[in-house]
Design a protein around this motif. Structure first.
Motif, mmCIF file in Angstrom:
data_model
loop_
_atom_site.group_PDB
_atom_site.id
_atom_site.type_symbol
_atom_site.label_atom_id
_atom_site.label_comp_id
_atom_site.label_asym_id
_atom_site.label_seq_id
_atom_site.Cartn_x
_atom_site.Cartn_y
_atom_site.Cartn_z
ATOM 1 N N GLY A 47 118.570 40.938 -64.266
ATOM 2 C CA GLY A 47 119.168 40.037 -65.248
ATOM 3 C C GLY A 47 120.285 40.663 -66.043
ATOM 4 O O GLY A 47 121.191 39.954 -66.511
ATOM 5 N N TYR A 48 120.267 41.977 -66.216
ATOM 6 C CA TYR A 48 121.275 42.661 -67.025
ATOM 7 C C TYR A 48 122.683 42.415 -66.508
ATOM 8 O O TYR A 48 123.621 42.225 -67.290
ATOM 9 C CB TYR A 48 120.981 44.163 -67.047
ATOM 10 C CG TYR A 48 122.013 44.967 -67.797
ATOM 11 C CD1 TYR A 48 121.961 45.087 -69.187
ATOM 12 C CD2 TYR A 48 123.061 45.614 -67.122
ATOM 13 C CE1 TYR A 48 122.912 45.814 -69.879
ATOM 14 C CE2 TYR A 48 124.010 46.352 -67.811
ATOM 15 C CZ TYR A 48 123.938 46.450 -69.186
ATOM 16 O OH TYR A 48 124.886 47.168 -69.872
ATOM 17 N N SER A 49 122.861 42.412 -65.195
ATOM 18 C CA SER A 49 124.211 42.360 -64.636
ATOM 19 C C SER A 49 124.914 41.037 -64.905
ATOM 20 O O SER A 49 126.146 40.982 -64.906
ATOM 21 C CB SER A 49 124.168 42.634 -63.133
ATOM 22 O OG SER A 49 123.395 41.660 -62.463
ATOM 23 N N SER A 50 124.151 39.953 -65.127
ATOM 24 C CA SER A 50 124.808 38.660 -65.364
ATOM 25 C C SER A 50 125.472 38.592 -66.744
ATOM 26 O O SER A 50 126.687 38.389 -66.826
ATOM 27 C CB SER A 50 123.799 37.518 -65.189
ATOM 28 O OG SER A 50 124.416 36.269 -65.409
ATOM 29 N N PRO A 51 124.746 38.793 -67.860
ATOM 30 C CA PRO A 51 125.433 38.810 -69.163
ATOM 31 C C PRO A 51 126.368 40.012 -69.321
ATOM 32 O O PRO A 51 127.446 39.885 -69.906
ATOM 33 C CB PRO A 51 124.271 38.894 -70.165
ATOM 34 C CG PRO A 51 123.059 38.461 -69.424
ATOM 35 C CD PRO A 51 123.289 38.899 -68.013
ATOM 36 N N ALA A 52 125.957 41.184 -68.797
ATOM 37 C CA ALA A 52 126.801 42.375 -68.944
ATOM 38 C C ALA A 52 128.116 42.202 -68.203
ATOM 39 O O ALA A 52 129.159 42.708 -68.642
ATOM 40 C CB ALA A 52 126.060 43.613 -68.435
ATOM 41 N N GLY A 53 128.078 41.485 -67.074
ATOM 42 C CA GLY A 53 129.299 41.255 -66.320
ATOM 43 C C GLY A 53 130.346 40.521 -67.139
ATOM 44 O O GLY A 53 131.540 40.839 -67.080
ATOM 45 N N SER A 54 129.894 39.532 -67.923
ATOM 46 C CA SER A 54 130.851 38.789 -68.757
ATOM 47 C C SER A 54 131.401 39.653 -69.882
ATOM 48 O O SER A 54 132.489 39.390 -70.404
ATOM 49 C CB SER A 54 130.168 37.539 -69.344
ATOM 50 O OG SER A 54 129.105 37.903 -70.212
ATOM 51 N N MET A 55 130.649 40.688 -70.289
ATOM 52 C CA MET A 55 131.147 41.617 -71.312
ATOM 53 C C MET A 55 132.090 42.652 -70.711
ATOM 54 O O MET A 55 133.025 43.113 -71.364
ATOM 55 C CB MET A 55 129.968 42.343 -71.982
ATOM 56 C CG MET A 55 128.943 41.457 -72.651
ATOM 57 S SD MET A 55 127.559 42.451 -73.301
ATOM 58 C CE MET A 55 126.344 41.165 -73.656
ATOM 59 N N LEU A 56 131.814 43.040 -69.450
ATOM 60 C CA LEU A 56 132.595 44.100 -68.815
ATOM 61 C C LEU A 56 133.904 43.610 -68.205
ATOM 62 O O LEU A 56 134.899 44.327 -68.191
ATOM 63 C CB LEU A 56 131.761 44.770 -67.718
ATOM 64 C CG LEU A 56 130.683 45.746 -68.189
ATOM 65 C CD1 LEU A 56 129.667 46.003 -67.079
ATOM 66 C CD2 LEU A 56 131.323 47.059 -68.636
ATOM 67 N N VAL A 57 133.880 42.379 -67.670
ATOM 68 C CA VAL A 57 135.071 41.870 -66.975
ATOM 69 C C VAL A 57 136.059 41.321 -67.999
ATOM 70 O O VAL A 57 135.731 40.483 -68.827
ATOM 71 C CB VAL A 57 134.695 40.773 -65.964
ATOM 72 C CG1 VAL A 57 135.949 40.156 -65.357
ATOM 73 C CG2 VAL A 57 133.818 41.366 -64.867
ATOM 74 N N LYS A 58 137.279 41.786 -67.914
ATOM 75 C CA LYS A 58 138.329 41.366 -68.830
ATOM 76 C C LYS A 58 139.476 40.754 -68.036
ATOM 77 O O LYS A 58 139.553 40.886 -66.818
ATOM 78 C CB LYS A 58 138.827 42.573 -69.643
ATOM 79 C CG LYS A 58 137.756 43.161 -70.556
ATOM 80 C CD LYS A 58 137.287 42.177 -71.613
ATOM 81 C CE LYS A 58 136.204 42.792 -72.498
ATOM 82 N NZ LYS A 58 135.728 41.847 -73.510
ATOM 83 N N ALA B 190 121.998 36.086 -55.328
ATOM 84 C CA ALA B 190 123.413 35.892 -55.643
ATOM 85 C C ALA B 190 123.589 34.975 -56.843
ATOM 86 O O ALA B 190 124.447 35.206 -57.700
ATOM 87 C CB ALA B 190 124.136 35.314 -54.428
ATOM 88 N N VAL B 191 122.772 33.938 -56.920
ATOM 89 C CA VAL B 191 122.842 33.012 -58.053
ATOM 90 C C VAL B 191 122.387 33.692 -59.332
ATOM 91 O O VAL B 191 123.030 33.573 -60.385
ATOM 92 C CB VAL B 191 121.995 31.754 -57.775
ATOM 93 C CG1 VAL B 191 121.800 30.935 -59.053
ATOM 94 C CG2 VAL B 191 122.661 30.899 -56.707
ATOM 95 N N LEU B 192 121.269 34.434 -59.287
ATOM 96 C CA LEU B 192 120.717 35.036 -60.497
ATOM 97 C C LEU B 192 121.650 36.071 -61.111
ATOM 98 O O LEU B 192 121.787 36.135 -62.338
ATOM 99 C CB LEU B 192 119.355 35.664 -60.191
ATOM 100 C CG LEU B 192 118.212 34.683 -59.931
ATOM 101 C CD1 LEU B 192 116.953 35.427 -59.526
ATOM 102 C CD2 LEU B 192 117.941 33.823 -61.165
#
Length: 492
Positions: free
Chosen positions: A42-53, A288-290
């Protein structure tokens, strides 16, 4: 002395049923590893939105901030599977070398290292390393925890306890979704996600070792004490212990190689089914969805914030998985798998339809459809294709080969998960969002036919009955007048 011991054993009422409380406690302790598994996913989904600029920003460690490109984020989300691919077979070795409990304790070290690498990451390589390490720990734990639960569980609640692993995975995912919506930085987010590791460590440290492992190492007193703990003090464990010992002696006499798995039909058939179930689980698009849930909702552009939508889907996933654990031993594996694949296909077709309508500018009246579709998709997956492939992995094989066969299934799961999660974003660019979801739907349709025509029902069946279904030779029956090989009275 033996007659006295035998009569002493018979003082325990053979008609008593085993106690379940200690079995649930042992399974819960092992499943805390599954919760940490879910947190990492689960970490990669919210963290991805923080990491990707945005594309015009520099993707390196500058002024205390580390940013990733979309392509780098795809690798970050998917490389957990590389570590898990290695961890699966390594776990098979560790559970026999240092025990189920020892293997699970070793994963706590990997989990802590991975979160520390994330918290103090200063470049992309550190982030990738953290995901490989956490994947390695997860791969080991999947083998160790499922073996541990399967060996401590009574046959009547084996399915319920086995499905608890998947329930704790989805609770861990929801944990990550909730805190990902609350905190502002991925470093603080990782610090919070590290906390459940300490709970897992303490619970496993105080847990009993698997009686099967102890018996395999010749530690008969410890094995009896462990099994008595898991069955209750008033339950007569003599017959179960004798069966365990007989199984082990048979396994030693009939050691199976990888070649045997591939050439003996009664082993190859269940191996093929188990690997196929893992393949269908991943190519249905679940992982992939999660790991991309936040970005999917952001792409849908609905009025509900993507973080809230992710939390709602996570809550539905928990409820559905809990419901599955309650009736998995009543409804049966086959019917749940079939229904799961069917409704996953329907929900993916609907989700693809929304994105198709959005692409042609006609989705204004369908703003509700992404959330509803994904809720149905996750509910369907959680009831069947989430827990049951893992459960059947431990049910389909005789004890002599379960370690080797499970390693093949585990590697199939992680390799297909890696492919699906890594290619999800590039496929969106090539065949569009609707094309990706319709591709997953078509796999689910094939899956329905596979479940109906090929998958056997294992509910309530012993290992011997399942092996006989696949054509295994009948074991040699022991003399019923033979005295027990283990005198239970020595523990009283």
């Amino acid at each position: 002395m033996m007659e006295s011991g035998a009569s002493s054993a018979q003082l325990v009422d053979d008609s008593r049923k085993p106690s379940y409380a200690t079995q649930y406690l042992g399974a819960f302790s092992a499943c805390m590893g599954a919760l940490n598994f879910g947190v990492a996913i689960g970490y990669s989904s919210p963290a991805g939105s923080m990491l990707v600029k945005p594309q015009n920003m520099t993707y390196n460690y500058t002024d205390g901030e580390l940013y990733l490109s979309e392509g780098q984020n795809s690798w970050y989300a998917s490389t957990l599977n590389i570590g898990a691919f290695i961890g699966g077979p390594l776990g098979g070795l560790l559970i026999n070398a240092i025990g189920r409990k020892g293997a699970m304790l070793s994963t706590c070290v990997g989990l802590l290292i991975s979160w520390l690498l994330t918290i103090f990451a200063q470049n992309f390589a550190m982030l990738i390393s953290s995901r490989v390490v956490v994947g390695l720990a997860i791969g080991i734990n999947c083998i160790a925890a499922n073996a541990y639960i399967g060996e401590l569980a009574s046959v009547e609640i084996r399915g319920t306890l086995g499905s608890g692993f998947q329930l704790m995975v989805v609770i861990g995912i929801e944990f990550a979704y909730i805190f990902g919506a609350i905190v502002d930085t991925w470093q603080l987010f990782a610090t919070i996600c590290m906390c459940p590791v300490f709970v897992f460590f303490v619970l496993i440290l105080i847990s009993k070792e698997s009686p099967v492992y102890l018996l395999s190492k010749g530690k008969e007193k410890e094995a009896m004490a462990s099994l008595q703990f898991f069955r209750g003090k008033d339950y007569n464990i003599q017959r179960e212990l004798d069966m365990m010992r007989a199984d082990m002696e048979e396994a030693r006499e009939n050691k199976v190689s990888v070649k045997d798995l591939l050439v003996n039909p009664h082993l190859l058939k269940p191996l093929t089914i188990s690997m196929a179930l893992m393949f269908f689980q991943q190519f249905s698009g679940v992982s992939a969805v999660l790991v991309n849930l936040t970005s999917i909702f952001k792409e849908a552009g609905t009025s509900i914030p993507e973080s809230l939508s992710s939390i709602l889907v996570g809550l539905v996933q928990i409820v559905a998985t809990a419901a599955s654990s309650l009736f998995i031993d009543r409804a049966g594996r086959k019917i749940l798998l079939t229904g799961s694949a069917l409704f996953m296909a329907i929900s993916l077709v609907a989700l693809g339809f929304f994105f198709y309508e959005k692409a042609i500018g006609q989705a204004d009246s369908l703003q509700w459809l992404p959330l509803v579709s994904l809720m149905l998709f996750i509910t369907s997956a959680s009831i069947g294709y989430g827990p049951i492939p893992w459960l059947m992995m431990s049910e389909l094989f005789p004890r002599a080969v379960v370690g080797e066969a499970s390693s093949f299934s585990i590697m199939t799961n992680w390799s297909t998960s890696f492919v699906c999660t890594l290619t999800f974003t590039p496929l969106q660019d090539v065949i569009h969002d609707y094309g990706v979801f319709w591709m997953f739907a078509s796999v689910c349709v094939v899956n329905v036919a596979f479940c109906v025509l090929v998958v056997p029902e294992t509910k309530g069946k012993t290992v011997e009955e399942i092996s006989a279904y696949f054509g295994a030779p009948s074991p040699v029956k022991s003399d019923p007048n033979e005295k027990p090989k283990i005198d239970i009275s020595i523990i009283s």
